[in-house]
Design a protein around this motif. Structure first.
Motif, PDB file in Angstrom:
ATOM      1  N   LEU A  81      98.962 -13.510  73.238  1.00 56.27           N
ATOM      2  CA  LEU A  81      99.384 -14.430  74.295  1.00 56.27           C
ATOM      3  C   LEU A  81      98.461 -14.335  75.505  1.00 56.27           C
ATOM      4  CD1 LEU A  81     103.281 -14.007  74.177  1.00 56.27           C
ATOM      5  CD2 LEU A  81     101.955 -15.974  73.382  1.00 56.27           C
ATOM      6  N   LYS A  82      98.110 -13.117  75.862  1.00 50.31           N
ATOM      7  CA  LYS A  82      97.188 -12.930  76.999  1.00 50.31           C
ATOM      8  C   LYS A  82      95.847 -13.597  76.719  1.00 50.31           C
ATOM      9  CE  LYS A  82      99.003  -8.503  78.729  1.00 50.31           C
ATOM     10  NZ  LYS A  82      98.672  -7.078  78.947  1.00 50.31           N
ATOM     11  N   ASN A  83      95.411 -13.508  75.458  1.00 53.64           N
ATOM     12  CA  ASN A  83      94.108 -14.077  75.080  1.00 53.64           C
ATOM     13  C   ASN A  83      94.052 -15.592  75.250  1.00 53.64           C
ATOM     14  OD1 ASN A  83      93.186 -11.532  74.442  1.00 53.64           O
ATOM     15  ND2 ASN A  83      93.551 -11.751  72.238  1.00 53.64           N
ATOM     16  N   VAL A  84      95.219 -16.224  75.173  1.00 58.40           N
ATOM     17  CA  VAL A  84      95.235 -17.682  75.357  1.00 58.40           C
ATOM     18  C   VAL A  84      95.666 -18.055  76.767  1.00 58.40           C
ATOM     19  CG1 VAL A  84      95.585 -18.176  72.915  1.00 58.40           C
ATOM     20  CG2 VAL A  84      97.574 -17.918  74.400  1.00 58.40           C
ATOM     21  N   GLY A  85      95.663 -17.089  77.674  1.00 60.67           N
ATOM     22  CA  GLY A  85      95.871 -17.375  79.074  1.00 60.67           C
ATOM     23  C   GLY A  85      97.292 -17.297  79.575  1.00 60.67           C
ATOM     24  N   ILE A  86      98.180 -16.678  78.815  1.00 60.92           N
ATOM     25  CA  ILE A  86      99.591 -16.605  79.227  1.00 60.92           C
ATOM     26  C   ILE A  86      99.756 -15.519  80.291  1.00 60.92           C
ATOM     27  CG2 ILE A  86     101.945 -16.145  78.462  1.00 60.92           C
ATOM     28  CD1 ILE A  86     100.703 -18.805  77.498  1.00 60.92           C
ATOM     29  N   VAL A  87     100.513 -15.856  81.332  1.00 60.04           N
ATOM     30  CA  VAL A  87     100.779 -14.902  82.415  1.00 60.04           C
ATOM     31  C   VAL A  87     102.274 -14.874  82.709  1.00 60.04           C
ATOM     32  CG1 VAL A  87      98.502 -15.211  83.466  1.00 60.04           C
ATOM     33  CG2 VAL A  87     100.408 -16.682  84.187  1.00 60.04           C
ATOM     34  N   ASN A  88     102.655 -13.901  83.528  1.00 56.15           N
ATOM     35  CA  ASN A  88     104.047 -13.705  83.925  1.00 56.15           C
ATOM     36  C   ASN A  88     104.673 -15.020  84.409  1.00 56.15           C
ATOM     37  OD1 ASN A  88     106.144 -13.088  86.134  1.00 56.15           O
ATOM     38  ND2 ASN A  88     105.934 -11.134  85.077  1.00 56.15           N
ATOM     39  N   GLY A  89     105.876 -15.331  83.871  1.00 56.09           N
ATOM     40  CA  GLY A  89     106.602 -16.522  84.297  1.00 56.09           C
ATOM     41  C   GLY A  89     106.350 -17.755  83.456  1.00 56.09           C
ATOM     42  N   ASP A  90     105.345 -17.713  82.570  1.00 53.94           N
ATOM     43  CA  ASP A  90     105.065 -18.875  81.725  1.00 53.94           C
ATOM     44  C   ASP A  90     106.195 -19.092  80.706  1.00 53.94           C
ATOM     45  OD1 ASP A  90     102.724 -19.457  82.980  1.00 53.94           O
ATOM     46  OD2 ASP A  90     101.427 -18.514  81.475  1.00 53.94           O
ATOM     47  N   ARG A  91     106.245 -20.311  80.195  1.00 52.78           N
ATOM     48  CA  ARG A  91     107.239 -20.647  79.167  1.00 52.78           C
ATOM     49  C   ARG A  91     106.537 -20.758  77.813  1.00 52.78           C
ATOM     50  NH1 ARG A  91     109.006 -23.290  83.716  1.00 52.78           N
ATOM     51  NH2 ARG A  91     107.680 -25.115  83.339  1.00 52.78           N
ATOM     52  N   ILE A  92     107.090 -20.034  76.825  1.00 52.96           N
ATOM     53  CA  ILE A  92     106.518 -19.999  75.481  1.00 52.96           C
ATOM     54  C   ILE A  92     107.577 -20.512  74.505  1.00 52.96           C
ATOM     55  CG2 ILE A  92     105.308 -18.615  73.753  1.00 52.96           C
ATOM     56  CD1 ILE A  92     104.100 -18.511  76.592  1.00 52.96           C
ATOM     57  N   ILE A 114     107.182 -12.113  74.176  1.00 51.53           N
ATOM     58  CA  ILE A 114     107.374 -13.021  75.311  1.00 51.53           C
ATOM     59  C   ILE A 114     108.058 -12.287  76.457  1.00 51.53           C
ATOM     60  CG2 ILE A 114     108.592 -15.095  76.088  1.00 51.53           C
ATOM     61  CD1 ILE A 114     108.187 -16.200  73.206  1.00 51.53           C
ATOM     62  N   MET A 115     109.122 -11.538  76.127  1.00 53.38           N
ATOM     63  CA  MET A 115     109.839 -10.803  77.168  1.00 53.38           C
ATOM     64  C   MET A 115     108.969  -9.701  77.766  1.00 53.38           C
ATOM     65  SD  MET A 115     113.788 -10.631  75.744  1.00 53.38           S
ATOM     66  CE  MET A 115     113.437  -9.706  74.274  1.00 53.38           C
ATOM     67  N   LYS A 116     108.123  -9.096  76.953  1.00 54.19           N
ATOM     68  CA  LYS A 116     107.250  -8.014  77.430  1.00 54.19           C
ATOM     69  C   LYS A 116     106.335  -8.494  78.560  1.00 54.19           C
ATOM     70  CE  LYS A 116     103.568  -4.916  75.839  1.00 54.19           C
ATOM     71  NZ  LYS A 116     104.052  -3.743  76.592  1.00 54.19           N
ATOM     72  N   LEU A 117     105.888  -9.740  78.455  1.00 53.37           N
ATOM     73  CA  LEU A 117     104.981 -10.294  79.460  1.00 53.37           C
ATOM     74  C   LEU A 117     105.715 -10.922  80.636  1.00 53.37           C
ATOM     75  CD1 LEU A 117     102.209 -11.981  77.254  1.00 53.37           C
ATOM     76  CD2 LEU A 117     102.226  -9.705  78.293  1.00 53.37           C
ATOM     77  N   GLY A 118     107.050 -10.821  80.635  1.00 56.36           N
ATOM     78  CA  GLY A 118     107.809 -11.416  81.723  1.00 56.36           C
ATOM     79  C   GLY A 118     107.829 -12.927  81.661  1.00 56.36           C
ATOM     80  N   CYS A 119     107.712 -13.470  80.452  1.00 54.65           N
ATOM     81  CA  CYS A 119     107.722 -14.922  80.255  1.00 54.65           C
ATOM     82  C   CYS A 119     109.103 -15.384  79.785  1.00 54.65           C
ATOM     83  CB  CYS A 119     106.660 -15.319  79.241  1.00 54.65           C
ATOM     84  SG  CYS A 119     104.983 -14.911  79.770  1.00 54.65           S
ATOM     85  N   ARG A 149      92.132 -24.297  65.603  1.00 52.40           N
ATOM     86  CA  ARG A 149      92.801 -24.601  66.868  1.00 52.40           C
ATOM     87  C   ARG A 149      92.247 -23.672  67.942  1.00 52.40           C
ATOM     88  NH1 ARG A 149      96.930 -28.016  65.830  1.00 52.40           N
ATOM     89  NH2 ARG A 149      97.544 -27.926  68.001  1.00 52.40           N
ATOM     90  N   THR A 150      92.304 -24.106  69.175  1.00 50.76           N
ATOM     91  CA  THR A 150      91.738 -23.325  70.273  1.00 50.76           C
ATOM     92  C   THR A 150      92.507 -22.030  70.490  1.00 50.76           C
ATOM     93  OG1 THR A 150      91.104 -23.398  72.584  1.00 50.76           O
ATOM     94  CG2 THR A 150      93.175 -24.420  72.045  1.00 50.76           C
ATOM     95  N   SER A 151      91.838 -21.022  71.006  1.00 53.37           N
ATOM     96  CA  SER A 151      92.504 -19.762  71.315  1.00 53.37           C
ATOM     97  C   SER A 151      92.630 -19.559  72.820  1.00 53.37           C
ATOM     98  CB  SER A 151      91.723 -18.594  70.700  1.00 53.37           C
ATOM     99  OG  SER A 151      90.412 -18.565  71.238  1.00 53.37           O
ATOM    100  N   TYR A 152      92.458 -20.624  73.583  1.00 52.58           N
ATOM    101  CA  TYR A 152      92.576 -20.479  75.027  1.00 52.58           C
ATOM    102  C   TYR A 152      93.096 -21.781  75.630  1.00 52.58           C
ATOM    103  CZ  TYR A 152      88.215 -23.109  74.742  1.00 52.58           C
ATOM    104  OH  TYR A 152      87.282 -24.055  74.432  1.00 52.58           O
ATOM    105  N   ILE A 153      93.585 -21.668  76.851  1.00 55.27           N
ATOM    106  CA  ILE A 153      94.041 -22.842  77.588  1.00 55.27           C
ATOM    107  C   ILE A 153      92.842 -23.433  78.328  1.00 55.27           C
ATOM    108  CG2 ILE A 153      95.446 -23.624  79.549  1.00 55.27           C
ATOM    109  CD1 ILE A 153      97.158 -23.167  77.221  1.00 55.27           C
ATOM    110  N   THR A 154      92.631 -24.741  78.178  1.00 49.23           N
ATOM    111  CA  THR A 154      91.504 -25.357  78.866  1.00 49.23           C
ATOM    112  C   THR A 154      91.734 -25.375  80.373  1.00 49.23           C
ATOM    113  OG1 THR A 154      92.528 -27.501  78.503  1.00 49.23           O
ATOM    114  CG2 THR A 154      90.899 -26.821  76.903  1.00 49.23           C
ATOM    115  N   LYS A 155      90.660 -25.428  81.119  1.00 51.39           N
ATOM    116  CA  LYS A 155      90.733 -25.280  82.572  1.00 51.39           C
ATOM    117  C   LYS A 155      91.530 -26.393  83.255  1.00 51.39           C
ATOM    118  CE  LYS A 155      86.435 -22.664  82.998  1.00 51.39           C
ATOM    119  NZ  LYS A 155      85.071 -22.630  83.581  1.00 51.39           N
ATOM    120  N   ASN A 156      91.564 -27.584  82.628  1.00 50.08           N
ATOM    121  CA  ASN A 156      92.260 -28.683  83.274  1.00 50.08           C
ATOM    122  C   ASN A 156      93.762 -28.668  83.012  1.00 50.08           C
ATOM    123  OD1 ASN A 156      92.216 -29.340  80.621  1.00 50.08           O
ATOM    124  ND2 ASN A 156      91.497 -31.457  80.869  1.00 50.08           N
TER     125      ASN A 156
END
Length: 851
Positions: free
Chosen positions: A48-59, A76-81, A140-147
């Protein structure tokens, strides 16, 4: 607080204990210890971190139950999401709508569900494979695009957003905090004396609040074990109970109803067990109610063994459970905790407890929960209002829905109940318009109506839930006002069918009522209670029922009855169902529905079909199995008739001699049977001894080269069946029709100068008289160019009529042996005759032989 930390802390000493396991359809099992579960969760969190997920995100998690589902949730819970739970059984359109509505940044799913999500492009959102260590799907991409915009309202305190119709007008995201879920599970465990020793068998979707509390989180927060099934069938459930021996079984009322039917059927199959149950069941039930002493667990120990023998708690929620079913389990010694709760209120809210079970209500409110009955009528019934510390935080991004759902801090459930003198709460109905299906799922009428817009010729279309006859759930009906009386109703029905074919099962219309006007309130809202009343008063008279009503004036065929069963259980519209419909992939029958269908068919015809189910099975295939259970696998016709031996002939002659000793048998015109060509004997059929009478004067060579057509029900693996098939030279065929393989087999033997016995009526006579002849024998005679020898058997019906288990050995009324006469007619050659003409000629000849 965070549930991940609570679960880790609870299981520091349970690292080697099995946390979650699953039985696959092929019988294989997969399991994870707590240490493996936590290690995998860390790995998934890194993905999840590798694709840009941070605390508070929805998965999003959209997947069927599995241990990997639990791992994904922990990561998901481990990352505070926040985990956004979407029902995997929804259609592509519905899943995509909820994906966009949730504004999530990542999706966990499986390859199976991924087929529904191919239109989610890699520029939009990363999709991770829950079954492949949380890795992105290939290509499929392994990251969130900048936009990609940042989530502006992420909240690490929200553990889950569960999408449910609930009591709102459309599917809404219902938010539950870590704190509320933690307190709910602690309270439930304390009230029902649950511990880390529990073995939970979960068949509930983990995407529902019931599955989250009683399955997913309940198991991990207790430090218990949970077991899942890839799919549910009668055989798999029975085998799992036996092997896994669960102590806790959360389920829905439909499952308990199905089990009860099976148990009762087995009890009543034997006089001894039926008598014991009749005597001891009411005694056990009364003693338990009066003294709390549970004799049923001892007296009905064999029933408990069927559930594994260790089952302590069964929970039932999601829909009402009939009191008679609760009484059955109570009297037989089970602890069924009937429970009430909504996704919004959390579950349980109201319910029976392990030490305090009542059978006529769902019990009392759980600790710290307030319940009041608002707007009571003269009988004390009114809407249930609830205040609870375990309540949802609110609807996701729907402040107006939040406001509408509460009144001065009280949540308005939309359900009607009354409180009895003991303080127990009896749910008696609903005051909101939501449709409650057999599965317990609630559907908003507005959601259904939105799927049937722009139908040509329709002025008004209103969807409404109408109580199903003799059940505690609704059928989905549509009430339609046409633009003009000249509009063809069949065209409207056809368009409804086409639209419904693209929707989930619960969105399909079961019945349509064409009416002149929709009753409205002053605010121009439909008065659905009046529409329900109209439907119930005119039950069976709706437009979609005309076809059924007409067909039922005649005797239903097995095929029609099978279709009726499937329509009723699946809540389907009959215009959607035909013999070529595929039970699962087209009609959307789920595993519970499949169990109920198989049980009803077994109850009606005594044929098991659940072990023949596969993904693409059609209704016509089911009908074939019902008509002929042995046709689950195609008959190997090249081995029939089986080669006869001298030992077979000796056995045959022994029975001939025995028959001569017991009965007076006269055979006339036996010489009409040719010895230098194939031939077909067509005789009336009045008893199981007819083959013996017709062949009693056969010489060895005639016997060895003689065969007969026999119903496929007679072909099984027993030694007696195999011996009978060999001695009589049986060729399997469905009664009432000749299939091509059986036809080819018969023609082959006739051309090799064999004799063939056919009973052209297709079955034994019920009254000893000749019935209507079928055309199969004539068709074979013309195809093989062999003569038909008509024959008539007289007197056999008096010895062994249809329906009798044993033959009569002596005519005590006249103090003499029974007479049996076999008369053969002149050979009838098929040259220059049509099938119809030859059949008629054979029929006339058999009748003439009788006179």
């Amino acid at each position: 607080m965070n549930l991940y930390n609570v679960i880790i802390g609870k299981n520091t000493e349970n690292t080697d204990k099995i946390a979650a396991s699953i039985t696959m359809d092929n019988g294989e099992q997969r399991s994870y210890s707590y240490s493996m579960l936590f290690e995998k969760a860390k790995l998934y969190a890194e993905r999840l971190k590798n694709v840009g997920i941070v605390n508070g995100d929805r998965i999003i998690i959209v997947a069927d139950n599995s241990p990997e589902w639990n791992i994904a949730c922990l990561s998901i819970m481990k990352l505070g999401c926040t985990a956004v739970l979407i029902d995997a059984s929804l259609t592509t359109e519905e899943i995509l709508r909820l994906i966009h509505k949730s504004d999530a940044k990542c999706i966990y799913t499986t390859p199976k569900i991924m087929e529904k999500l191919e239109c989610v492009t890699c520029e939009e959102i990363p999709v991770l494979d829950i079954m492949n260590r949380g890795n992105p799907f290939k290509n499929r991409t392994s990251y969130i695009t900048k936009n990609t915009p940042e989530i502006f309202d992420g909240d690490e305190n929200i553990a889950f957003i569960i999408y449910s119709s609930g009591t709102t007008k459309s599917a809404s995201g219902i938010m539950h905090t870590h704190y509320a879920m933690n307190e709910t599970i602690k309270m439930t465990a304390d009230e029902n004396e649950l511990s880390c020793e529990e073995r939970i068998l979960s068949i509930l979707p983990s995407s529902h609040i019931y599955g989250v509390v009683c399955g997913l989180l309940g198991a991990m927060m207790l430090g218990a074990s949970i077991h899942y099934l890839e799919s549910i069938s009668n055989e798999i459930l029975i085998a799992t109970f036996k092997q896994y021996k669960p102590t806790v079984f959360p389920c829905v009322p439909k499952i308990l109803e199905l089990f009860q039917k099976q148990i009762i059927k087995k009890i009543e199959s034997k006089k001894g067990t039926k008598y014991i149950f009749k005597v001891f069941f009411p005694i056990c039930k009364i003693i338990r109610k009066k003294t709390k002493i549970n004799l049923g667990k001892v007296i009905f120990k064999s029933i408990h063994k069927g559930f594994g023998g260790d089952l302590r708690v069964i929970t039932s929620a999601g829909a009402p459970l009939d009191e008679s079913i609760v009484e059955f389990y109570y009297g037989t010694g089970f602890n069924v905790l009937v429970t009430y709760g909504l996704t919004e209120t959390n579950i349980p809210t109201i319910g029976n407890r392990f030490r305090n079970i009542v059978t006529n209500s769902c019990g009392k409110a759980y600790p710290n929960i307030e319940v009041r009955i608002a707007n009571k009528d003269d009988k004390g019934a009114g809407e249930i209002y609830i205040k609870s510390p375990y309540m949802m935080k609110g609807y996701f991004r729907e402040p107006l829905a939040d406001k509408a759902a509460f009144e001065e801090g009280w949540f308005k459930t939309g359900d009607v109940a009354r409180i009895d003198y003991k303080g127990n709460i009896n749910i008696i109905g609903r005051c909101k318009d939501n449709i409650v299906l057999a599965t317990g799922k609630k559907v908003a009428p507005d959601d259904i109506e939105s799927k049937y817009i722009n139908i040509s010729g329709v002025k008004e279309f209103i969807a409404c839930g109408v109580p199903s006859s003799g059940a505690d759930y609704d059928e989905v009906h549509a009430f339609i006002v046409k633009d003009s009386s000249l509009i063809n109703s069949e065209d409207i029905l056809r368009e409804i069918q086409n639209k419904g074919a693209q929707l989930s099962l619960y969105m399909k219309i079961l019945k349509v009522h064409f009416i002149d006007e929709i009753p409205m309130t002053s605010l121009q809202k439909p008065k659905r209670y009046l529409l329900k009343k109209y439907a119930l008063e005119n039950e069976g008279k709706s437009k979609l029922d005309e076809k059924d009503s007409q067909s039922k004036t005649n005797m239903l065929t097995i095929g029609q009855e099978v279709i009726d069963i499937i329509i009723k259980i699946g809540g389907l519209n009959h215009i959607l169902v035909n013999n070529d419909s595929k039970l699962f992939c087209e009609l959307g029958i789920d595993s519970l529905g499949a169990i109920e269908i198989s049980l009803q068919i077994e109850e009606k015809w005594g044929v098991r079909i659940d072990d023949a189910f596969y993904q693409d099975i059609t209704i016509s295939e089911i009908v074939e199995i019902v008509k002929c259970p042995q046709r689950r696998k195609s008959m190997a016709y090249d081995i029939y008739p089986k080669n006869k031996t001298t030992a077979n002939y000796i056995l045959f002659r022994f029975h001939c001699i025995l028959a001569h000793l017991l009965y007076k048998v006269n055979i006339k015109n036996h010489n009409n049977i040719p010895i230098d060509s194939g031939y077909i004997i067509c005789a009336n059929h009045v008893s199981n001894f007819d083959y013996l009478w017709l062949t009693m004067q056969f010489r060895k060579e005639q016997f060895l080269n003689f065969c007969c057509m026999a119903k496929t029900e007679l072909f099984n693996k027993s030694l007696s069946s195999q011996l009978l098939a060999q001695v009589c030279g049986m060729i399997p065929v469905d009664r009432g029709r000749l299939n091509s393989e059986a036809m080819k087999c018969c023609v082959r033997q006739l051309k090799e100068k064999w004799g063939l016995l056919i009973y052209p009526e297709g079955t034994r006579s019920n009254n000893g008289k000749i019935g209507l002849l079928k055309k199969g024998a004539a068709s074979l005679a013309i195809e093989a160019n062999v003569p038909i020898i008509p024959a008539y058997v007289r007197g056999s019906y008096n010895i062994y009529p249809k329906g009798k288990k044993l033959p009569k050995l002596f005519d005590w009324k006249h103090m003499r042996k029974f007479n049996v006469d076999v008369i053969y007619g002149e050979p009838i050659h098929p040259q220059n005759l049509t099938i119809e003409a030859l059949t008629k000629l054979v029929e006339q000849s058999i009748v003439a032989l009788n006179s």
